[in-house]
Motif scaffolding. Sequence first.
Motif, PDB file in Angstrom:
ATOM      1  N   GLN A 177    -103.503  68.651 137.634  1.00  0.00           N
ATOM      2  CA  GLN A 177    -103.489  69.969 136.977  1.00  0.00           C
ATOM      3  C   GLN A 177    -102.197  70.179 136.195  1.00  0.00           C
ATOM      4  O   GLN A 177    -102.197  70.703 135.092  1.00  0.00           O
ATOM      5  CB  GLN A 177    -103.585  71.068 138.048  1.00  0.00           C
ATOM      6  N   MET A 178    -101.094  69.798 136.843  1.00  0.00           N
ATOM      7  CA  MET A 178     -99.792  70.088 136.241  1.00  0.00           C
ATOM      8  C   MET A 178     -99.484  69.141 135.084  1.00  0.00           C
ATOM      9  O   MET A 178     -98.661  69.454 134.228  1.00  0.00           O
ATOM     10  CB  MET A 178     -98.698  70.031 137.320  1.00  0.00           C
TER      11      MET A 178
ATOM     12  N   ASN B  79    -102.859  84.722 141.080  1.00  0.00           N
ATOM     13  CA  ASN B  79    -102.161  83.730 140.269  1.00  0.00           C
ATOM     14  C   ASN B  79    -101.429  82.743 141.176  1.00  0.00           C
ATOM     15  O   ASN B  79    -100.209  82.705 141.228  1.00  0.00           O
ATOM     16  CB  ASN B  79    -101.172  84.445 139.334  1.00  0.00           C
TER      17      ASN B  79
ATOM     18  N   ALA C  46    -103.173  68.614 142.414  1.00  0.00           N
ATOM     19  CA  ALA C  46    -102.198  69.497 141.766  1.00  0.00           C
ATOM     20  C   ALA C  46    -101.451  68.743 140.671  1.00  0.00           C
ATOM     21  O   ALA C  46    -101.208  69.286 139.581  1.00  0.00           O
ATOM     22  CB  ALA C  46    -101.220  70.035 142.801  1.00  0.00           C
TER      23      ALA C  46
ATOM     24  N   THR D 115     -94.182  70.891 145.472  1.00  0.00           N
ATOM     25  CA  THR D 115     -93.870  71.702 144.293  1.00  0.00           C
ATOM     26  C   THR D 115     -92.573  71.221 143.648  1.00  0.00           C
ATOM     27  O   THR D 115     -92.502  71.031 142.426  1.00  0.00           O
ATOM     28  CB  THR D 115     -93.763  73.182 144.685  1.00  0.00           C
TER      29      THR D 115
ATOM     30  N   HIS E 269     -99.822  79.327 142.598  1.00  0.00           N
ATOM     31  CA  HIS E 269     -99.185  78.140 142.019  1.00  0.00           C
ATOM     32  C   HIS E 269    -100.219  77.011 142.015  1.00  0.00           C
ATOM     33  O   HIS E 269    -101.064  76.942 142.918  1.00  0.00           O
ATOM     34  CB  HIS E 269     -97.969  77.764 142.875  1.00  0.00           C
ATOM     35  N   PRO E 270    -100.159  76.126 141.013  1.00  0.00           N
ATOM     36  CA  PRO E 270    -101.146  75.025 140.987  1.00  0.00           C
ATOM     37  C   PRO E 270    -101.193  74.218 142.287  1.00  0.00           C
ATOM     38  O   PRO E 270    -102.262  73.730 142.680  1.00  0.00           O
ATOM     39  CB  PRO E 270    -100.664  74.153 139.826  1.00  0.00           C
TER      40      PRO E 270
ATOM     41  N   GLN F  10    -103.130  76.346 144.683  1.00  0.00           N
ATOM     42  CA  GLN F  10    -104.538  76.327 144.284  1.00  0.00           C
ATOM     43  C   GLN F  10    -105.205  75.031 144.750  1.00  0.00           C
ATOM     44  O   GLN F  10    -106.309  75.045 145.305  1.00  0.00           O
ATOM     45  CB  GLN F  10    -104.634  76.460 142.758  1.00  0.00           C
ATOM     46  N   ALA F  11    -104.504  73.924 144.569  1.00  0.00           N
ATOM     47  CA  ALA F  11    -105.071  72.635 144.965  1.00  0.00           C
ATOM     48  C   ALA F  11    -105.224  72.547 146.484  1.00  0.00           C
ATOM     49  O   ALA F  11    -106.212  72.010 146.989  1.00  0.00           O
ATOM     50  CB  ALA F  11    -104.178  71.501 144.452  1.00  0.00           C
TER      51      ALA F  11
END
Lengths: 777, 155
Positions: free
Chosen positions: B152-153, B83, B149, B111, B85-86, B89-90
């Motif tokens: 995505q967010m 899992n 990211a 972030t 964080h976006p 992940q990016a």
Amino acid sequence: MTTKHLQDKDGLVSVTRRDLLKGTSALIIGVAVPPLATISSATAEASVVTRTLNPAQLDTWLAIAADGRVTGYWGKMDMGQGVDTAIAQIIAEELDIDVDIVDIIAGDSALCADQGGASGSTGVNLSGAAFRAAAAEARLVLLEKGSVELGVPLEQLTVSDGVVHRIGDRTQAISYAELVADRMFNEPISWNGRYGNSLALEGRAKPKDPQDYRVVGTSVRRKDIAGKILATTEFLHDVRVPGMLHGRMVRPDVAGARVVSVDEASVEHIPDVQVVVENDFVGVVAPSEWDAIRASKQLKVEWDDGDSGFPTTSDELFDWIRAAEPGESVVEENIGNVDAAFDGAARTIVAEFEWPFQSHARMAGAASVADVRDDAIVVWTDSQKPYDTGKGAKVLLETPINGRRKNAPDYSVRSIWKPGPGSYGRSDAGDGAMDAVLLSEAVGAPVRVQWMRNEGHAWDPKGPASVVTCRAAIDGSGNVAGYHFHIKGFSRADQNSRENAPSEVLAGHLIGHSNTPEWRMQTPAESYGFPNKRYSWDALAPLRQQASPLRTAHFRDPYGPEVHFASESFIDEMAFATETDPLEFRLGLVTDPRDAAVLEAAADLAGWEPHASARRRRDANGNYVGHGIAYATRNGSVNALVAEVEVDPNTGRLWVRRMFVGADHGLIINPFTLDRVIEGNLIQATSRTLFEEVKFNRKMVEISDWVSYPILEAADAPLEIKIRKINRPELDPRGAGEPTTRVVPAAIANAFFDATGVRVRRAPFTRERVKAALQSA
Amino acid sequence: MNKTFTITVDGVEHTLSADPTMPLLYALRNDLGKKGPKFGCGLAQCGACTVIHEGTAVRSCVFPVAAVTGNVRTLDGLGTADNPHPVQQAFIEEEAGQCEYCIGGWIMTATALLEKDPDRSDSEIREALAGLKCRCGTHMAILRAIKRAAGQMRS
């Protein structure tokens, strides 16, 4: 070979080869797997293991575990460019297995044969070729074993996903894991008898034809990346050994200053601090890292004024270079009759180009953990040359000096590479390791050293400064009849590229060993077919011999950016002097079709518009805009770059807005990662071109942090980088870690000229210099 | 003189004894065993040590342990392999970074920026990243990752 047991007070922990293979039930290998030694919480490699490393044995290179996972033991390491993944791809390709089941163990002198460390962008092309041969041989051996087990003739067998089976029939099948479980290959492989970069292997098996590749040439993702982004990967900086103490060095403010006295009482109030002094080597060691830092700042050391630094300053440097007596002069290349061409010239053009000292300035200064006890040395390092780190530590501790080490033991040595901040050449990594070694020797406990920011800037080895003089003879028909390139500067190897002797490391100098600089320079690498061409160099001795903050050593693409800044700028000057478009001029001169291809690729990407003089175009904001091109070769790689720049005449800001690359690195192993490696080259080289200069006065370098030595930040990153890669399956893969560095400075300088009509001939092209250049034009 | 501190890091309370002037970074790395925040300069000039304190990206190499008042988020606690964080992940998808020594600084700064508001322009992102260093020169991939990211967010 005897095994050293470095027992510590926390007791022994039993770690076997099995554990080292990441919990898989490794089979292998008729090697001693002794119980171990110091072990850090997360560092299974810390165990002292002996493994007979014989390059002539297949088991030295590859192992297959009972669960089918394959481990490659790689005597190089990845500095962040995905080279370990490329090696895994090559292994997977030849063994016909999934790349995801390939693990690479890198740069541990007890586990991997010495393939030279990270060096000269040779990771993929040279060490990759060795693994291609080893993996192909392993596949053949496994087919032969499978043939016996299955009772099927060899020629009727093939391999799919690590399973040997009859061609077109999977009912008769046996996996690699079953074939080798609890046994080793025990098979010889031929090698060329040379450790290091050039170590080559050759088996009976013929590696695959590139047209059959299915893993090589695909964009397999870097195996290391997730662990680093999720903060689960252990970096060098996370290594913690039981009983480990923290060390910090204490440096003088003046280059060459010598210790007069050390007042140990000045740090008595800090708990359990030990002060280590040998000659001019001064360090402190404490159980707490913060206490070590405090002690290093508070320790009162009286230094003398030494022989006071340097005979010149950064402001006067280039005139000093022009006037200096060379230590060595060489004509590298002399084609035709250059002197006659100049004698008969209708006119000549001459230009000089200046490049300053530059700092590796790694993201963090050097770090290392060393454990020197009894007669064993273990050193954890992020050096690019960990094998030499180990050898260098041994020589350092076995060479008598200062009345010490007369009865030094014959140390066993193990060096273990761990990832660290990006290193691009002979950075400070090796120096930090030797500091840790000396401190550990002195206090009899493992010591972790971390250089502070000022050390990483001020005391790391430097890229050399130089002045290049280019001359061209232009005949009556307007053609370039003769060309002379001459570089005069500091040898690029005051320290060699590997910390294998006390003469080659800062700590060695500080305890009294003498420097032994070498003469090494560089001239342009291209295929220009000038009829009369001379490339020559003068090398200068170091500005100071001992423990110099300006000692030179290899910095990414050694002398590549310095040399090609000049040569590729001057190619443009010749083009314009003969009223020729710079692209057309180059295409008319290159003699290798690969070179023409990358030039055309970069120009096509950029939408190159031919021009035979500076265009001085301005955009709507009043900023100058221009394009410039440069090209160069490097050990079989060829690159061309078109830079698009924007110049703000008010602020002097030179922004490289877009970059267009034509890239030929032979056979491409991994296109996705190759793009990123090229981007990194371009941005780092842009930073060196625009921002980086080591200022120094007669006493000391004037850089100590990111304010006094700025590098490129996000605001100055380009909008766009476009890369056209030309794959050459008919060639071996060629190195990509450095070759696109050297084309950057001249492409920017040439674009600046196109934009403004002003030529910049001194790097870096800072705002102040840009403004001054525009004002004087 | 050492004092006892209780600090909350990645949602977990820790009690430790330290010199009050000691920067948080050394507590995170040596006392708590965090790997994400790295020592780069000790001068707040590079960002390798960046953590998020009470929603703001701070440089733990100059942030005294005594100044910690709220939860400290580190790269270690940002996400997991299952899992991420976006932003992590990016960064993984873009293969942003090379040596990755600096990467925590970029990820934590991005972030903090995107969690406040993921709708950011290129120039806003570049401005927020001022001061961060990447010696490997991977800025292009880092910028791509942050924009990925942000997308995505936003969704």
